[in-house]
Design a protein around this motif. Structure first.
Motif, PDB file in Angstrom:
ATOM      1  N   HIS A   7       0.842  -1.191   0.000  1.00  0.00           N
ATOM      2  CA  HIS A   7       0.000   0.000   0.000  1.00  0.00           C
ATOM      3  C   HIS A   7       0.876   1.240   0.000  1.00  0.00           C
ATOM      4  O   HIS A   7       2.034   1.206   0.435  1.00  0.00           O
ATOM      5  N   VAL A   8       0.349   2.322  -0.518  1.00  0.00           N
ATOM      6  CA  VAL A   8       1.101   3.564  -0.688  1.00  0.00           C
ATOM      7  C   VAL A   8       0.537   4.618   0.249  1.00  0.00           C
ATOM      8  O   VAL A   8      -0.683   4.823   0.329  1.00  0.00           O
ATOM      9  N   ARG A   9       1.455   5.289   0.947  1.00  0.00           N
ATOM     10  CA  ARG A   9       1.061   6.389   1.826  1.00  0.00           C
ATOM     11  C   ARG A   9       2.166   7.427   1.830  1.00  0.00           C
ATOM     12  O   ARG A   9       3.344   7.092   2.017  1.00  0.00           O
ATOM     13  N   ASP A  10       1.810   8.668   1.585  1.00  0.00           N
ATOM     14  CA  ASP A  10       2.773   9.783   1.582  1.00  0.00           C
ATOM     15  C   ASP A  10       3.946   9.509   0.643  1.00  0.00           C
ATOM     16  O   ASP A  10       5.100   9.807   0.966  1.00  0.00           O
ATOM     17  N   GLY A  11       3.633   8.936  -0.520  1.00  0.00           N
ATOM     18  CA  GLY A  11       4.659   8.721  -1.525  1.00  0.00           C
ATOM     19  C   GLY A  11       5.568   7.540  -1.278  1.00  0.00           C
ATOM     20  O   GLY A  11       6.528   7.338  -2.024  1.00  0.00           O
ATOM     21  N   LYS A  12       5.267   6.713  -0.266  1.00  0.00           N
ATOM     22  CA  LYS A  12       6.078   5.536   0.023  1.00  0.00           C
ATOM     23  C   LYS A  12       5.250   4.280  -0.157  1.00  0.00           C
ATOM     24  O   LYS A  12       4.071   4.250   0.213  1.00  0.00           O
ATOM     25  N   ILE A  13       5.866   3.259  -0.754  1.00  0.00           N
ATOM     26  CA  ILE A  13       5.210   1.966  -0.961  1.00  0.00           C
ATOM     27  C   ILE A  13       5.576   1.078   0.224  1.00  0.00           C
ATOM     28  O   ILE A  13       6.745   0.704   0.401  1.00  0.00           O
ATOM     29  N   TYR A  14       4.585   0.738   1.042  1.00  0.00           N
ATOM     30  CA  TYR A  14       4.844  -0.009   2.275  1.00  0.00           C
ATOM     31  C   TYR A  14       4.643  -1.510   2.076  1.00  0.00           C
ATOM     32  O   TYR A  14       3.728  -1.944   1.373  1.00  0.00           O
ATOM     33  N   ASN A 235      15.195   4.649  -9.927  1.00  0.00           N
ATOM     34  CA  ASN A 235      15.920   4.198  -8.743  1.00  0.00           C
ATOM     35  C   ASN A 235      14.964   4.191  -7.557  1.00  0.00           C
ATOM     36  O   ASN A 235      14.298   5.209  -7.289  1.00  0.00           O
ATOM     37  N   PHE A 236      14.898   3.049  -6.863  1.00  0.00           N
ATOM     38  CA  PHE A 236      14.121   2.953  -5.628  1.00  0.00           C
ATOM     39  C   PHE A 236      15.075   2.913  -4.433  1.00  0.00           C
ATOM     40  O   PHE A 236      16.207   2.426  -4.540  1.00  0.00           O
ATOM     41  N   GLN A 237      14.607   3.390  -3.303  1.00  0.00           N
ATOM     42  CA  GLN A 237      15.346   3.286  -2.037  1.00  0.00           C
ATOM     43  C   GLN A 237      14.557   2.370  -1.122  1.00  0.00           C
ATOM     44  O   GLN A 237      13.373   2.609  -0.851  1.00  0.00           O
ATOM     45  N   LEU A 238      15.207   1.326  -0.632  1.00  0.00           N
ATOM     46  CA  LEU A 238      14.536   0.289   0.147  1.00  0.00           C
ATOM     47  C   LEU A 238      14.992   0.343   1.596  1.00  0.00           C
ATOM     48  O   LEU A 238      16.179   0.529   1.872  1.00  0.00           O
ATOM     49  N   ASP A 239      14.046   0.196   2.523  1.00  0.00           N
ATOM     50  CA  ASP A 239      14.392   0.028   3.937  1.00  0.00           C
ATOM     51  C   ASP A 239      13.523  -1.087   4.507  1.00  0.00           C
ATOM     52  O   ASP A 239      12.898  -1.841   3.750  1.00  0.00           O
ATOM     53  N   THR A 240      13.486  -1.212   5.815  1.00  0.00           N
ATOM     54  CA  THR A 240      12.783  -2.356   6.406  1.00  0.00           C
ATOM     55  C   THR A 240      11.269  -2.261   6.257  1.00  0.00           C
ATOM     56  O   THR A 240      10.576  -3.277   6.345  1.00  0.00           O
ATOM     57  N   THR A 241      10.727  -1.066   6.013  1.00  0.00           N
ATOM     58  CA  THR A 241       9.272  -0.915   5.966  1.00  0.00           C
ATOM     59  C   THR A 241       8.706  -0.744   4.566  1.00  0.00           C
ATOM     60  O   THR A 241       7.503  -0.912   4.362  1.00  0.00           O
ATOM     61  N   GLY A 242       9.562  -0.386   3.579  1.00  0.00           N
ATOM     62  CA  GLY A 242       9.027  -0.176   2.239  1.00  0.00           C
ATOM     63  C   GLY A 242      10.057   0.413   1.301  1.00  0.00           C
ATOM     64  O   GLY A 242      11.265   0.395   1.576  1.00  0.00           O
ATOM     65  N   VAL A 243       9.571   0.949   0.170  1.00  0.00           N
ATOM     66  CA  VAL A 243      10.448   1.549  -0.830  1.00  0.00           C
ATOM     67  C   VAL A 243       9.890   2.907  -1.252  1.00  0.00           C
ATOM     68  O   VAL A 243       8.678   3.134  -1.226  1.00  0.00           O
ATOM     69  N   ARG A 244      10.805   3.785  -1.646  1.00  0.00           N
ATOM     70  CA  ARG A 244      10.443   5.080  -2.223  1.00  0.00           C
ATOM     71  C   ARG A 244      11.090   5.220  -3.584  1.00  0.00           C
ATOM     72  O   ARG A 244      12.161   4.666  -3.831  1.00  0.00           O
TER      73      ARG A 244
END
Length: 257
Positions: A7-14, A235-244
Motif C-alpha cells: 500500500h502507498v502512503r505519503d509517496g512511500k510503498i509499504y 531508482n528505488f530506495q529500500l528500507d525495512t518498511t518499504g520503498v520510495r
C-alpha cells in the motif's frame, strides 16, 4: 509479498509487514541462501537465480520477508543485501535483489502516479502481448512498459570487507534484445514503448557495460530507438518498511551516443 498487500502512503510503498535483518551464511545453490536468523541457520528463498554482481554473499547483512504460505519449503525470502561496512553507524544502504518485487514496486508507483516524468496513468494492465513477447504493463491503452532489473553488475562502491569473485563478461542479452526489438517493430501510430531499467538501490551514474556481443546488441538497440522505443531509469530506495522512488529519468540519448 503479493500485489494487494502493498500500500502507498505519503509517496512511500509499504510492505505488508517489516522486513527482518539477518546475516547471510552462504549461497549453496541458485535457489537457496542460508541465513543466520537469531543464531539458527535457515535456508531461505533466493529471488534471483543469476549472479548478484560479483559478490561473495557470505557474511553480508540482509533483509528477509516472511512467507505465510503453508506450502512453501522456505520460510523466508532474501529481499536485500548491503555492502556497507558493518561498523558504519549510518543506516545501511540496501540493495534489493528481487526482480519480481521490482515489478510490483513499479506497478504500485505507476498506479499511484509516482513516475510522472514517464507516464501518468489512468489505466494499467499487466502482462500484455506485443508481437511475440509478453510485456509487463500497458498504461492508458497506448504505452507499453517492459521492466528490467539488472543485478549481474552492481554499480555500487564496495567496502574493504566485501569480497568478490572474478567478473566474467556478460553474454546473457538475448531476452533483453528480443524484447526491445519487439517493442520497436510492433509500435503502431500514437503508441509509446518504454524499456524501464529499474534499480532497487541508488544508482545515479548508471553505465552501459560492454557484453561479449556488444556490437550486435548495440545495432539492435539502435534500430529499436529509431523506431521510437524510449529507455528510462528508475531508482528505488529500500528500507525495512518499504520503498520510495528516489529518481526517474530518460536514458534514450545515452544509448544513442
Amino acid at each position: 509479498m503479493t500485489d494487494h498487500t502493498l500500500h502507498v502512503r505519503d509517496g512511500k510503498i509499504y510492505f505488508p509487514e517489516p522486513l527482518s535483518p539477518a546475516i547471510i551464511v552462504r549461497r549453496p545453490n541458485r535457489f537457496i541462501i542460508d541465513v543466520d536468523v537469531d543464531g539458527t541457520v535457515v535456508g531461505c528463498h533466493c529471488p534471483t537465480t543469476g549472479r548478484i554482481g560479483n559478490l561473495v554473499l557470505d557474511g553480508l547483512p540482509c533483509l528477509l520477508s516472511r512467507s505465510h504460505s503453508s506450502s512453501r519449503k522456505t520460510p523466508y525470502t532474501v529481499e536485500a543485501v548491503t555492502v556497507d561496512a558493518p561498523d558504519d553507524p549510518a543506516e545501511p544502504s540496501w540493495i534489493g535483489i528481487s526482480q519480481n518485487a521490482a515489478n510490483r514496486y513499479v506497478e504500485q508507483a505507476l498506479r499511484s502516479r509516482l513516475l510522472p516524468g514517464i507516464v501518468t496513468t489512468d489505466s494499467l494492465r499487466r502482462e500484455q502481448v506485443l508481437g511475440q513477447s509478453r510485456l509487463d504493463f500497458l498504461a492508458n491503452d497506448d504505452t507499453y512498459i517492459e521492466v528490467k532489473t539488472p543485478l549481474d553488475n552492481l554499480q555500487v562502491t564496495l567496502g574493504d570487507h566485501a569480497r568478490t569473485r572474478p567478473h566474467t563478461p556478460l553474454d546473457s542479452t538475448d531476452r533483453m534484445v528480443r524484447h526491445i526489438g519487439e517493442l520497436g517493430r510492433s509500435l503502431a501510430a500514437h503508441q509509446r514503448a518504454i524499456l524501464l531499467v529499474c534499480f532497487l538501490y541508488d544508482n545515479p551514474g548508471f553505465q552501459v557495460l560492454k557484453s561479449s556481443r556488444h556490437n550486435w546488441v548495440k545495432a539492435q538497440v539502435a534500430e529499436a530507438l529509431h523506431q521510437g522505443v524510449e529507455i528510462w531509469q528508475v531508482n528505488f530506495q529500500l528500507d525495512t518498511t518499504g520503498v520510495r522512488v528516489l529518481s526517474h529519468h530518460e536514458l534514450t540519448r545515452q544509448f544513442q551516443d
